[in-house]
Design a protein around this motif. Structure first.
Motif: not given
Length: 328
Positions: A141, A190, A229-230, A232-234, A236-237, A243
């Motif tokens: 990253g 990306r 992408q969004r 995956i980020a959610l 992870e949080r 998500a």
């Protein structure tokens, strides 16, 4: 030496392949003492030891060892290159123009130097170019500057090319550059930068039906990848509900998109379990409406989830009895 760098020090070679390479006996005697011109005692080191120190950012110790090494092996090309990378400004050495690259799992500075600079032993210059003290500290990253002075435009596109200038040449040549750049961004996951590249392509050929024929499906995929992408980020949080929704939006655009499809299937089970767990607590606290609403959400995701179905039935019955008591 190449194995040392590309393998992130998983194994160390026993010799250098360049001119004046260190021998096995030299490696065995790497702790022998020598005297430099100033009369200061310097411990003789082999190139493996020096490269390990360079990867750990110990430039002063590595430089001292390289100077001593070159007094014994003045023709060694590897040692001369490493010393030059320490002593020369990295921008002067590699050039000002650059693009960017997002580090992927498994990447090492040596492997990237080999890929982009043609020599894995140029990892010192690449690390200094990016202001990185320890070449070992790459993380997935992370964004790196990659010098483009010696790259063709096609090679720049293959790197990732966020800093790629507007394509030039004939319409066909520009179309090929745009297409390749977008494909690279999508393959790297990306979505946002792919969407920006798509807009650049549309601006280059407004109303061009032939270009739109491939741009339109790429735009849909870019939207899907951006939502992935969004998601995956959610995830992870641990924002599982948001998500799950993001992955759903991604799959609405690209039904077979991975890993969005796999993550959404996994999250379905996670959410069902979470809804049920919280609902049981609400039920025991006689917060029946909240509990029933949560079991409804769980059963919407998994109609066959029997624990939710059984508890929901009991909650409805308890609610009916309580309402009857209140009415009497």
């Amino acid at each position: 030496m190449i194995a040392l760098l590309t393998g992130a020090c998983a194994g160390l070679p026993s010799s250098d392949q360049g001119t004046g390479s260190p021998t096995h006996s030299e490696a065995a005697n790497s702790a022998a003492a020598t005297d430099d011109d100033a009369g200061k005692t310097v411990v003789a080191r082999d190139l493996r030891w020096i490269i390990e120190r360079l990867q750990d950012g110990q430039l002063v110790a590595a430089r001292e060892a390289l100077v001593a090494y070159l007094k014994r092996e003045p023709a060694n090309a590897t040692a001369k290159s490493l010393l030059q990378q320490i002593d020369t400004d990295p921008v002067a050495l590699l050039g000002k123009t650059h693009t960017t690259y997002t580090v992927r799992p498994g990447d090492t500075m040596g492997a990237l130097a080999g890929r982009f600079l043609g020599d894995p032993l140029r990892f010192v210059a690449l690390a200094r170019y990016n202001g990185i003290d320890r070449a070992r500290t790459l993380a997935a990253g992370q964004t790196l500057k990659v010098p483009t002075a010696r790259m063709s435009q096609a090679q720049v596109v293959d790197v990732g090319g966020e800093a790629l200038p507007a394509p030039t040449g004939s319409a066909g040549e520009r179309e090929e550059v745009h297409r390749r750049r977008i494909e690279v961004e999508l393959a790297a996951g990306r979505g946002d930068t792919a969407a920006a590249a798509i807009e650049q392509a549309r601006a280059d050929a407004p109303g061009n039906g032939a270009w739109n024929a491939w741009l339109d499906p790429m735009a849909r995929r870019a939207m899907a990848v951006a939502q992935q992408q969004r998601g995956i980020a959610l995830m992870e949080r641990r924002q599982h509900e948001a998500a799950y929704e993001a992955f759903g939006q991604a799959l609405a655009q690209e039904p077979e998109l991975e890993p969005a499809r796999r993550h959404r299937a996994s999250l379905r089970g996670v959410l069902v379990a979470e809804y049920h767990k919280v609902a049981v607590v609400r039920y025991r606290n006689q917060q029946l409406d909240e509990a029933i609403a949560l079991w409804d959400k769980a059963l919407k995701l998994d109609p066959g989830f029997e624990p939710a179905r059984g508890y929901r039935t009991r909650a409805l019955e308890l609610k009916r009895r309580l309402n009857a008591l209140d009415a009497s």
